[in-house]
Design an enzyme around this catalytic site. Sequence first.
Site, PDB file in Angstrom:
ATOM      1  CD  GLU A 429     -19.228   7.597   2.010  1.00 49.30           C
ATOM      2  OE1 GLU A 429     -20.061   7.280   2.865  1.00 49.30           O
ATOM      3  OE2 GLU A 429     -18.669   8.701   1.978  1.00 49.30           O
ATOM      4  CG  ASP A 506     -17.646   7.452   5.964  1.00 53.71           C
ATOM      5  OD1 ASP A 506     -17.489   6.270   6.315  1.00 53.71           O
ATOM      6  OD2 ASP A 506     -16.846   8.088   5.263  1.00 53.71           O
ATOM      7  CG  ASP A 508     -19.529  12.039   6.746  1.00 53.00           C
ATOM      8  OD1 ASP A 508     -20.332  11.542   5.924  1.00 53.00           O
ATOM      9  OD2 ASP A 508     -18.306  12.057   6.563  1.00 53.00           O
ATOM     10  CG  ASP A 510     -19.563  14.542   2.080  1.00 57.23           C
ATOM     11  OD1 ASP A 510     -20.360  15.362   1.574  1.00 57.23           O
ATOM     12  OD2 ASP A 510     -18.366  14.775   2.276  1.00 57.23           O
TER      13      ASP A 510
END
Length: 640
Positions: A429, A506, A508, A510
């Site tokens: 990403e 990541d 998180d 998102d």
Amino acid sequence: MAKQTAAYNADSITVLEGLEAVRRRPGMYIGGVSVSGLNHLVYEIVDNSVDEHLAGHCRHIQVVLERDGAVTVRDDGRGIPVDRHQKGISAERVIFTTLHAGGKFDNQAYKTSGGLHGVGSSVVNALSSSLQVEIHKDGWIYYDRYERGKPTVELKNGLLPKKGKTDRTGTSITFVPDADIFEKTQFHAEAIKSRLHETAYLNPGLEISFQNCREGEEETTCYLEPDGIRAYIAELNHGKDPVHPIISLKGKSEQIEVEAAFQFVDTFEEKILGYCNNIYTSEGGTHITGFKTKFTQIINAYARELGILKEKDLNFTGPDTRCGMTAVLAVKHPDPIFEGQTKTKLGSADGARAVSAVAGEQLELFFDKHLDLLKKIIGCAEKSAKIRKAEEKARTNLLVKQKFSFDGNGKLANCESRDAEKCELFIVEGNSAGGSAKNARNRKYQAILPIRGKILNVEKAAMDKVLANAEIKSMIQAFGCGFSEGFGNDFDLSKLRYHKIIIMTDADVDGAHISTLLLTFFYRFMPELITEGHVYLAMPPLYKAVPSRGKEEYLYDDAALEKYRKTHRNFTLQRYKGLGEMDADQLWETTLNPETRCLKRVEIEDARMADRTTAILMGTNVDSRREFIRLHANEAMLDV
Ligand code: TSJ
């Protein structure tokens, strides 16, 4: 006399050696020792009661997840035979201690009825730390008990002991999966429910109740589907726009019972589920091909007759005629042959003839009477053919482009090796993390494909949009094995250039969303990638703990942090917000280095359930998504 002596005659010694073999290599008998293998134990037992139903003697099956981790399966059938078997011991003992046919390497699973019962029950017994049997029969309650496959109850004169009188008949089995064998011993309730519901659809008139008594999960559900596979179609198409009412047919040819139900919905998908003798044939087989061939033939014949296809027009292709079709096809075969890697492909040639004959005759009768409906179905084929032609153009363009640029649009940092088995592709990403990963990797075997932000949600987009999407194009090009969806099947797993495809996002919300979008894309367009175990999730650490004395440590989740807190007092904690915060060395050590990294393999336990969940979570129907989130909100981990 020792407690177990009664069980040890010459026969039972070989018997116990057989069960010992099951314990040594459980994967050969139940597929694996993860949760899906564990759940398999329940299905093996339930299938025996379903057989009793098919034999015409059982109406109700009850499955209970007990509070203590055991599971109970109970039916109101005739009760397992308890009389002395030719080996001089109770037939029940023989069933639970003899390895039967039906293992993964036998030609056939089991016969419809009157054939082999108790298939797999000895395997379950071998893999259970305890298994109890209670049989109500001929006015008596008989009981038996085993530990890791070995009987702990003494027979009297070769017969089971009685523990009282009864006025009903039936069998009840309670077993505890062996924690020495299975990775986890907690059954997956949702998967079991899904499977029981499926069984109820396939056996109208059979009532299956499910009870979860585990702490905090208490519930009771009852599955009874008098409308059978018609109701199954209604569930599969739940939340979609149907083009016409459900059509179903039924008949018998060459001793084979054939039942089918289908309905077209306003999508480009084709979903045909096949069953033979209640077994889901995930690899397809003759029953499916027989149905498809006949259906295409009939639709083309009618389309010509009605003048929808003109003389100069080519026929609709098979996939054209099934575009948007949801179908369930269930056959009962007296002596089926199963083939394929997982023995889930019906091989019997008469299966194709029987389905073709029954479907051909019934569909013509039906369509002759319901021309309006037939025209709607031909309309789906016309729509599909039109898009297919546009598609073929787009595809040729894509392939031409692919020929001239091996590495796609240049963003892919490929590895040097062409040995696919050793090669890994990291889908990363963001460009900055992609840059670090390119520096950190092992160039020989690790390729990096950075993707920008959120990729397209393929569940909501039309096919031409999907193919035009730059991120998706570069993935298709990088993998090298094409894709399959809707029109024609260009997917060829043997061409896959990297045997590990690793999603690296990541840690998180998102990042999780991007992973989900990628998995949706793989699941819809290259499902074999997932089912064959090529897709992984990288697990970058959440924290780095630096103690005042000693070595720093990476912590991969909050549980690890809790544990660390218990054993360390003075330390500073660094929380990683994203991959970009790590330098190349850290990224190598924590996420790329095969020796030290942590990967999660993506697996699908229940394809039918996964399919439904994907449609709910990633599709266009907002209400069903809201309902799903409401039901599952307490299982989620929130990122705060
Ligand atoms: F396989 C098993 F032992 F695990 C098991 C078998 C588990 C459960 C929950 C149920 C059963 C089972 C077996 N339910 N019903 C039966 N029926 C027979 O085995 C049976 C009964 C009578 C006759 C007969 O010919 O009289 C024949 C059979 C095969």
